[in-house]
Design a protein around this motif. Structure first.
Motif, short mmCIF file in Angstrom:
data_model
loop_
_atom_site.label_atom_id
_atom_site.label_comp_id
_atom_site.label_asym_id
_atom_site.label_seq_id
_atom_site.Cartn_x
_atom_site.Cartn_y
_atom_site.Cartn_z
N GLU A 86 117.46 -24.24 59.54
CA GLU A 86 117.72 -25.63 59.93
C GLU A 86 117.07 -26.60 58.96
O GLU A 86 117.67 -27.60 58.56
CB GLU A 86 117.21 -25.88 61.35
CG GLU A 86 118.02 -25.16 62.41
CD GLU A 86 117.34 -25.11 63.77
OE1 GLU A 86 116.21 -25.64 63.93
OE2 GLU A 86 117.92 -24.50 64.69
N ARG A 87 115.83 -26.32 58.56
CA ARG A 87 115.13 -27.19 57.61
C ARG A 87 115.83 -27.18 56.26
O ARG A 87 115.95 -28.22 55.61
CB ARG A 87 113.68 -26.75 57.46
CG ARG A 87 112.84 -27.05 58.67
CD ARG A 87 111.43 -26.54 58.49
NE ARG A 87 110.64 -26.82 59.68
CZ ARG A 87 109.49 -26.24 59.95
NH1 ARG A 87 108.97 -25.36 59.11
NH2 ARG A 87 108.82 -26.55 61.05
N THR A 115 114.47 -21.74 62.32
CA THR A 115 113.80 -22.98 61.94
C THR A 115 113.89 -23.21 60.44
O THR A 115 114.20 -24.32 59.99
CB THR A 115 112.33 -22.95 62.40
OG1 THR A 115 112.28 -22.78 63.82
CG2 THR A 115 111.60 -24.22 62.02
N TRP A 131 117.24 -30.39 54.20
CA TRP A 131 116.82 -30.68 52.83
C TRP A 131 118.02 -30.69 51.87
O TRP A 131 118.07 -31.49 50.95
CB TRP A 131 115.77 -29.68 52.36
CG TRP A 131 114.47 -29.83 53.10
CD1 TRP A 131 113.96 -30.96 53.70
CD2 TRP A 131 113.49 -28.81 53.33
NE1 TRP A 131 112.75 -30.70 54.28
CE2 TRP A 131 112.44 -29.38 54.07
CE3 TRP A 131 113.41 -27.47 52.99
CZ2 TRP A 131 111.32 -28.67 54.46
CZ3 TRP A 131 112.28 -26.75 53.38
CH2 TRP A 131 111.25 -27.35 54.10
#
Length: 58
Positions: free
Chosen positions: A44-45, A41, A49
């Motif tokens: 992926e973030r 997670t 960004w």
């Protein structure tokens, strides 16, 4: 059963509420499964960004 779960960066495993200090953990997460995906997670973030930053710079 705990309502919150963490991913311990020191031990690289999912922990219930009672575990290592929060400074060594990611979370809390609503489920054990979500906590088990903590590193995915975060990756992926970070990708999202990074793309947003690149678009902003253009």
């Amino acid at each position: 059963m705990s309502d919150q779960w963490w991913f311990c960066l020191k031990h690289m495993r999912v922990e219930p509420e009672k575990g290592c200090p929060n400074k060594d953990r990611m979370g809390p997460y609503a489920s054990e499964v979500e906590a088990s995906r903590a590193l995915e997670t975060a990756s992926e973030r970070n990708e999202v960004w990074q793309t947003q930053d690149e678009e902003w710079d253009d």
